[in-house]
Design an enzyme around this catalytic site. Structure first.
Site, mmCIF file in Angstrom:
data_model
loop_
_atom_site.group_PDB
_atom_site.id
_atom_site.type_symbol
_atom_site.label_atom_id
_atom_site.label_comp_id
_atom_site.label_asym_id
_atom_site.label_seq_id
_atom_site.Cartn_x
_atom_site.Cartn_y
_atom_site.Cartn_z
ATOM 1 N N ASP A 152 0.863 -1.185 0.000
ATOM 2 C CA ASP A 152 0.000 0.000 0.000
ATOM 3 C C ASP A 152 0.899 1.233 0.000
ATOM 4 O O ASP A 152 1.557 1.529 1.008
ATOM 5 C CB ASP A 152 -0.900 0.011 1.242
ATOM 6 C CG ASP A 152 -1.971 -1.076 1.218
ATOM 7 O OD1 ASP A 152 -1.713 -2.162 0.658
ATOM 8 O OD2 ASP A 152 -3.060 -0.842 1.775
ATOM 9 N N LYS A 215 -6.981 3.360 -3.572
ATOM 10 C CA LYS A 215 -7.372 3.389 -2.164
ATOM 11 C C LYS A 215 -7.601 4.825 -1.722
ATOM 12 O O LYS A 215 -6.811 5.713 -2.054
ATOM 13 C CB LYS A 215 -6.267 2.720 -1.336
ATOM 14 C CG LYS A 215 -6.478 2.705 0.166
ATOM 15 C CD LYS A 215 -5.334 1.965 0.848
ATOM 16 C CE LYS A 215 -5.379 2.089 2.358
ATOM 17 N NZ LYS A 215 -4.228 1.405 3.018
ATOM 18 N N LYS A 251 -10.299 0.268 -2.521
ATOM 19 C CA LYS A 251 -10.211 0.074 -1.075
ATOM 20 C C LYS A 251 -10.504 1.375 -0.346
ATOM 21 O O LYS A 251 -9.657 2.260 -0.298
ATOM 22 C CB LYS A 251 -8.821 -0.439 -0.682
ATOM 23 C CG LYS A 251 -8.637 -0.634 0.836
ATOM 24 C CD LYS A 251 -7.241 -1.136 1.166
ATOM 25 C CE LYS A 251 -6.990 -1.175 2.672
ATOM 26 N NZ LYS A 251 -5.633 -1.665 3.011
#
Length: 315
Positions: A152, A215, A251
């Site tokens: 991430d 995300k 996400k």
């Protein structure tokens, strides 16, 4: 020379071309976006569908600990909870992943071996991203070498907000190259991007650069995932697949704490991107406290009553 999906090769050929492309995207109707998100959030879910949604949401959680006080013991305890969220009911699905800092990735990998739960690791000088590129890439290499299945990363918001889109694009490309087999989630920190137009541009920029997931946020700022910004990103991945055939995950992270919230987000997914995204391979919740509420609601559905306060662990 930058590379991307063939359908958009011209868009990333130069800084000016990328700017033209991103600023040529349709402007976002903020009122309409927020109204649609609010409307979808009012959908009623029947009991059988609710039970399915709760289990699906559990299976989509990246169970997260990203604190300076993290210890190997805490990570191992979180991993155990990810594998068996409710030790009294082995029909409860495991979570999608455990998300930790790079120095804790090896601990998580060892604790989760053979479980089916992925190890995600934040990198690139998370959460601010204020570091030189070689430092960010070393951060990624460390996490991948420790066995992380997913990375991430955070984008350089300063570069993005000052219009240096090619710098952000090339940094994502460089991180993607270091990921190897690991999937890459690109975090925009939507609460710092100021406008919905910027969130749409960041979504397309991340996808063009090869993100496997886009995300919303780090969970470390005041405004994190919202139904509206998640809806906007779901529209982006839907449209990107329609034009390229490439499917990208989404996400939302930060601020999603209750089963009711999670179900609303699943409705957004189903009604916007479609059923293909209703799977942990394509949709995740970045959360730490959400799992406890899902477990409480799951137990209520199966027994007709809420359990005591000691039913779930306090993370």
């Amino acid at each position: 020379m930058p590379t991307t999906a063939p359908a958009f090769a011209d868009a990333t050929a130069s800084d000016s071309a990328l700017r033209r492309f991103l600023h040529g995207l349709p402007g976002v109707d903020a009122v309409g976006l927020e109204a649609r998100a609010a409307s979808l959030g009012t959908r009623s879910i029947k009991t059988t569908a609710k039970a399915y949604a709760i289990d699906l949401a559990i299976s989509m959680i990246d169970l997260t600990t990203l604190e300076g006080s993290d210890t190997p013991g805490k990570v191992r305890a979180l991993a155990a909870k990810a594998v068996h969220p409710d030790p009294t009911d082995r029909t409860t699905p495991h979570t999608a992943a455990v998300c930790v800092y790079p120095d804790m990735a090896a601990t998580a990998v060892a604790a989760l071996a053979g479980s089916g739960v992925k190890v995600a690791s934040v990198a690139t000088a998370f959460p601010a991203g204020r570091a030189a590129l070689d430092v960010k890439l070393a951060d990624v290499r460390d996490a991948v070498a420790a066995g992380a299945d997913e990375i991430d990363m955070v984008i350089d918001r300063g570069a993005f907000l000052s219009g240096r889109y090619l710098k952000v694009y090339e940094e994502i490309l460089a991180v993607k190259a270091e990921c190897g087999r690991a999937r890459l989630k690109v975090i925009f920190e939507t609460g710092e991007l100021s406008t919905y137009d910027n969130i749409r541009r960041a979504s397309w920029l991340g996808m063009l650069a090869g993100a496997d997931f886009i995300k919303t946020s780090t969970g470390k700022v005041g405004v994190n995932a919202t139904p509206a910004n998640t809806l906007l990103m779901l529209e982006a991945v839907r449209d990107f697949r329609a034009q390229t055939g490439i499917q990208i995950g989404v996400k939302p992270a930060g601020g999603i704490r209750t089963s009711k919230d999670a179900v609303k987000f699943l409705v957004l997914v189903n009604e916007t991107a479609g059923e293909d995204w209703l799977d942990s391979h394509w949709f995740r919740f970045g959360a730490s406290s959400l799992l406890n509420d899902l477990l409480m609601q799951r137990q209520k559905l199966s027994t007709g009553r809420y359990s005591g306060p000691d039913y779930v662990t306090v993370d």
